[in-house]
Design a protein around this motif. Sequence first.
Motif, PDB file in Angstrom:
ATOM      1  N   LEU A  41       0.839  -1.204   0.000  1.00  0.00           N
ATOM      2  CA  LEU A  41       0.000   0.000   0.000  1.00  0.00           C
ATOM      3  C   LEU A  41       0.870   1.248   0.000  1.00  0.00           C
ATOM      4  O   LEU A  41       1.895   1.280   0.687  1.00  0.00           O
ATOM      5  CB  LEU A  41      -0.873   0.025   1.253  1.00  0.00           C
ATOM      6  CG  LEU A  41      -1.759  -1.193   1.473  1.00  0.00           C
ATOM      7  CD1 LEU A  41      -2.201  -1.277   2.919  1.00  0.00           C
ATOM      8  CD2 LEU A  41      -2.945  -1.115   0.541  1.00  0.00           C
ATOM      9  N   PRO A  42       0.464   2.286  -0.720  1.00  0.00           N
ATOM     10  CA  PRO A  42       1.196   3.546  -0.640  1.00  0.00           C
ATOM     11  C   PRO A  42       0.834   4.261   0.665  1.00  0.00           C
ATOM     12  O   PRO A  42      -0.215   3.987   1.256  1.00  0.00           O
ATOM     13  CB  PRO A  42       0.692   4.328  -1.856  1.00  0.00           C
ATOM     14  CG  PRO A  42      -0.668   3.790  -2.107  1.00  0.00           C
ATOM     15  CD  PRO A  42      -0.624   2.334  -1.693  1.00  0.00           C
ATOM     16  N   PRO A  43       1.694   5.166   1.127  1.00  0.00           N
ATOM     17  CA  PRO A  43       1.382   5.919   2.347  1.00  0.00           C
ATOM     18  C   PRO A  43       0.046   6.650   2.220  1.00  0.00           C
ATOM     19  O   PRO A  43      -0.264   7.220   1.172  1.00  0.00           O
ATOM     20  CB  PRO A  43       2.532   6.921   2.463  1.00  0.00           C
ATOM     21  CG  PRO A  43       3.640   6.318   1.671  1.00  0.00           C
ATOM     22  CD  PRO A  43       2.980   5.549   0.560  1.00  0.00           C
ATOM     23  N   GLY A  44      -0.758   6.565   3.255  1.00  0.00           N
ATOM     24  CA  GLY A  44      -2.030   7.268   3.286  1.00  0.00           C
ATOM     25  C   GLY A  44      -3.137   6.636   2.466  1.00  0.00           C
ATOM     26  O   GLY A  44      -4.174   7.261   2.264  1.00  0.00           O
ATOM     27  N   ALA A  45      -2.926   5.409   1.992  1.00  0.00           N
ATOM     28  CA  ALA A  45      -3.945   4.742   1.181  1.00  0.00           C
ATOM     29  C   ALA A  45      -5.223   4.543   1.989  1.00  0.00           C
ATOM     30  O   ALA A  45      -5.181   4.273   3.187  1.00  0.00           O
ATOM     31  CB  ALA A  45      -3.430   3.389   0.695  1.00  0.00           C
ATOM     32  N   ILE A  46      -6.342   4.675   1.321  1.00  0.00           N
ATOM     33  CA  ILE A  46      -7.628   4.409   1.948  1.00  0.00           C
ATOM     34  C   ILE A  46      -7.922   2.927   1.751  1.00  0.00           C
ATOM     35  O   ILE A  46      -7.975   2.444   0.617  1.00  0.00           O
ATOM     36  CB  ILE A  46      -8.729   5.280   1.331  1.00  0.00           C
ATOM     37  CG1 ILE A  46      -8.413   6.751   1.592  1.00  0.00           C
ATOM     38  CG2 ILE A  46     -10.094   4.894   1.883  1.00  0.00           C
ATOM     39  CD1 ILE A  46      -9.322   7.716   0.880  1.00  0.00           C
ATOM     40  N   ILE A  47      -8.067   2.215   2.858  1.00  0.00           N
ATOM     41  CA  ILE A  47      -8.270   0.764   2.796  1.00  0.00           C
ATOM     42  C   ILE A  47      -9.430   0.359   3.697  1.00  0.00           C
ATOM     43  O   ILE A  47      -9.810   1.100   4.600  1.00  0.00           O
ATOM     44  CB  ILE A  47      -6.993  -0.011   3.225  1.00  0.00           C
ATOM     45  CG1 ILE A  47      -6.582   0.368   4.648  1.00  0.00           C
ATOM     46  CG2 ILE A  47      -5.867   0.239   2.253  1.00  0.00           C
ATOM     47  CD1 ILE A  47      -5.468  -0.475   5.223  1.00  0.00           C
ATOM     48  N   THR A  48      -9.961  -0.807   3.435  1.00  0.00           N
ATOM     49  CA  THR A  48     -10.975  -1.352   4.330  1.00  0.00           C
ATOM     50  C   THR A  48     -10.286  -1.844   5.592  1.00  0.00           C
ATOM     51  O   THR A  48      -9.115  -2.204   5.570  1.00  0.00           O
ATOM     52  CB  THR A  48     -11.734  -2.508   3.661  1.00  0.00           C
ATOM     53  OG1 THR A  48     -10.796  -3.518   3.319  1.00  0.00           O
ATOM     54  CG2 THR A  48     -12.477  -2.037   2.430  1.00  0.00           C
ATOM     55  N   LEU A  56      -0.569  -9.969   5.385  1.00  0.00           N
ATOM     56  CA  LEU A  56       0.415  -9.006   5.864  1.00  0.00           C
ATOM     57  C   LEU A  56       0.300  -7.764   4.993  1.00  0.00           C
ATOM     58  O   LEU A  56       0.356  -7.845   3.768  1.00  0.00           O
ATOM     59  CB  LEU A  56       1.831  -9.585   5.773  1.00  0.00           C
ATOM     60  CG  LEU A  56       2.942  -8.696   6.309  1.00  0.00           C
ATOM     61  CD1 LEU A  56       2.796  -8.472   7.817  1.00  0.00           C
ATOM     62  CD2 LEU A  56       4.308  -9.294   5.994  1.00  0.00           C
ATOM     63  N   ASN A  57       0.100  -6.625   5.632  1.00  0.00           N
ATOM     64  CA  ASN A  57       0.004  -5.341   4.942  1.00  0.00           C
ATOM     65  C   ASN A  57       1.349  -4.631   5.030  1.00  0.00           C
ATOM     66  O   ASN A  57       1.938  -4.554   6.118  1.00  0.00           O
ATOM     67  CB  ASN A  57      -1.058  -4.465   5.607  1.00  0.00           C
ATOM     68  CG  ASN A  57      -2.424  -5.081   5.523  1.00  0.00           C
ATOM     69  OD1 ASN A  57      -2.993  -5.198   4.464  1.00  0.00           O
ATOM     70  ND2 ASN A  57      -2.949  -5.504   6.654  1.00  0.00           N
ATOM     71  N   LEU A  58       1.797  -4.118   3.901  1.00  0.00           N
ATOM     72  CA  LEU A  58       3.060  -3.389   3.852  1.00  0.00           C
ATOM     73  C   LEU A  58       2.815  -1.993   3.296  1.00  0.00           C
ATOM     74  O   LEU A  58       2.333  -1.857   2.174  1.00  0.00           O
ATOM     75  CB  LEU A  58       4.067  -4.112   2.953  1.00  0.00           C
ATOM     76  CG  LEU A  58       4.386  -5.560   3.281  1.00  0.00           C
ATOM     77  CD1 LEU A  58       5.262  -6.163   2.194  1.00  0.00           C
ATOM     78  CD2 LEU A  58       5.050  -5.677   4.643  1.00  0.00           C
ATOM     79  N   LYS A  66       7.766   1.009   5.087  1.00  0.00           N
ATOM     80  CA  LYS A  66       7.775   2.013   6.166  1.00  0.00           C
ATOM     81  C   LYS A  66       6.977   1.541   7.375  1.00  0.00           C
ATOM     82  O   LYS A  66       7.205   1.997   8.486  1.00  0.00           O
ATOM     83  CB  LYS A  66       7.191   3.343   5.677  1.00  0.00           C
ATOM     84  CG  LYS A  66       7.936   3.950   4.511  1.00  0.00           C
ATOM     85  CD  LYS A  66       9.352   4.289   4.895  1.00  0.00           C
ATOM     86  CE  LYS A  66      10.076   4.918   3.701  1.00  0.00           C
ATOM     87  NZ  LYS A  66      11.481   5.125   3.934  1.00  0.00           N
ATOM     88  N   ARG A  67       6.021   0.627   7.125  1.00  0.00           N
ATOM     89  CA  ARG A  67       5.155   0.125   8.204  1.00  0.00           C
ATOM     90  C   ARG A  67       4.622  -1.223   7.759  1.00  0.00           C
ATOM     91  O   ARG A  67       4.390  -1.444   6.572  1.00  0.00           O
ATOM     92  CB  ARG A  67       4.013   1.112   8.409  1.00  0.00           C
ATOM     93  CG  ARG A  67       3.024   0.734   9.463  1.00  0.00           C
ATOM     94  CD  ARG A  67       1.977   1.838   9.628  1.00  0.00           C
ATOM     95  NE  ARG A  67       0.859   1.318  10.374  1.00  0.00           N
ATOM     96  CZ  ARG A  67      -0.396   1.436  10.015  1.00  0.00           C
ATOM     97  NH1 ARG A  67      -0.733   2.077   8.912  1.00  0.00           N
ATOM     98  NH2 ARG A  67      -1.357   0.926  10.746  1.00  0.00           N
ATOM     99  N   ALA A  68       4.416  -2.136   8.711  1.00  0.00           N
ATOM    100  CA  ALA A  68       3.853  -3.447   8.391  1.00  0.00           C
ATOM    101  C   ALA A  68       2.940  -3.882   9.528  1.00  0.00           C
ATOM    102  O   ALA A  68       3.232  -3.625  10.696  1.00  0.00           O
ATOM    103  CB  ALA A  68       4.969  -4.469   8.185  1.00  0.00           C
ATOM    104  N   TRP A  69       1.810  -4.538   9.153  1.00  0.00           N
ATOM    105  CA  TRP A  69       0.873  -5.007  10.179  1.00  0.00           C
ATOM    106  C   TRP A  69       0.069  -6.167   9.632  1.00  0.00           C
ATOM    107  O   TRP A  69      -0.090  -6.339   8.439  1.00  0.00           O
ATOM    108  CB  TRP A  69      -0.022  -3.878  10.671  1.00  0.00           C
ATOM    109  CG  TRP A  69      -1.004  -3.328   9.675  1.00  0.00           C
ATOM    110  CD1 TRP A  69      -2.336  -3.651   9.583  1.00  0.00           C
ATOM    111  CD2 TRP A  69      -0.771  -2.378   8.631  1.00  0.00           C
ATOM    112  NE1 TRP A  69      -2.929  -2.955   8.556  1.00  0.00           N
ATOM    113  CE2 TRP A  69      -1.984  -2.169   7.951  1.00  0.00           C
ATOM    114  CE3 TRP A  69       0.359  -1.683   8.196  1.00  0.00           C
ATOM    115  CZ2 TRP A  69      -2.097  -1.293   6.879  1.00  0.00           C
ATOM    116  CZ3 TRP A  69       0.236  -0.832   7.122  1.00  0.00           C
ATOM    117  CH2 TRP A  69      -0.967  -0.647   6.489  1.00  0.00           C
ATOM    118  N   LYS A  70      -0.437  -6.970  10.561  1.00  0.00           N
ATOM    119  CA  LYS A  70      -1.270  -8.120  10.219  1.00  0.00           C
ATOM    120  C   LYS A  70      -2.667  -7.681   9.854  1.00  0.00           C
ATOM    121  O   LYS A  70      -3.149  -6.671  10.332  1.00  0.00           O
ATOM    122  CB  LYS A  70      -1.382  -9.082  11.419  1.00  0.00           C
ATOM    123  CG  LYS A  70      -0.106  -9.726  11.831  1.00  0.00           C
ATOM    124  CD  LYS A  70      -0.362 -10.599  13.023  1.00  0.00           C
ATOM    125  CE  LYS A  70       0.902 -11.254  13.529  1.00  0.00           C
ATOM    126  NZ  LYS A  70       0.616 -12.156  14.662  1.00  0.00           N
ATOM    127  N   GLY A  71      -3.322  -8.507   9.051  1.00  0.00           N
ATOM    128  CA  GLY A  71      -4.741  -8.334   8.796  1.00  0.00           C
ATOM    129  C   GLY A  71      -5.050  -7.718   7.503  1.00  0.00           C
ATOM    130  O   GLY A  71      -6.084  -7.437   7.068  1.00  0.00           O
TER     131      GLY A  71
END
Length: 71
Positions: A41-48, A56-58, A66-71
């Motif tokens: 995902l780009p910074p500031g992306a609008i996501i559900t 894994l979201n990157l 720059k950031r990573a999180w589960k889900g």
Amino acid sequence: MAPFPTPSEEPRDDPDAYVGLEASQAERRAADRGWSTVRQLPPGAIITMEYRFGRLNLEVDEGRVKRAWKG
């Protein structure tokens, strides 16, 4: 009525360990460690905001995580 499926265990992997990696390297590492889906995902992306087991979201900026999180 059919039973609810039991999801397999999520990878025992720390998302923070992906921060700073090149995006392509992070994707390969995530696949090797068992993540079923990797989303860049780009910074500031609008996501559900639904939680997707095994994903894994990157957040990637200028080719690096720059950031990573589960889900």
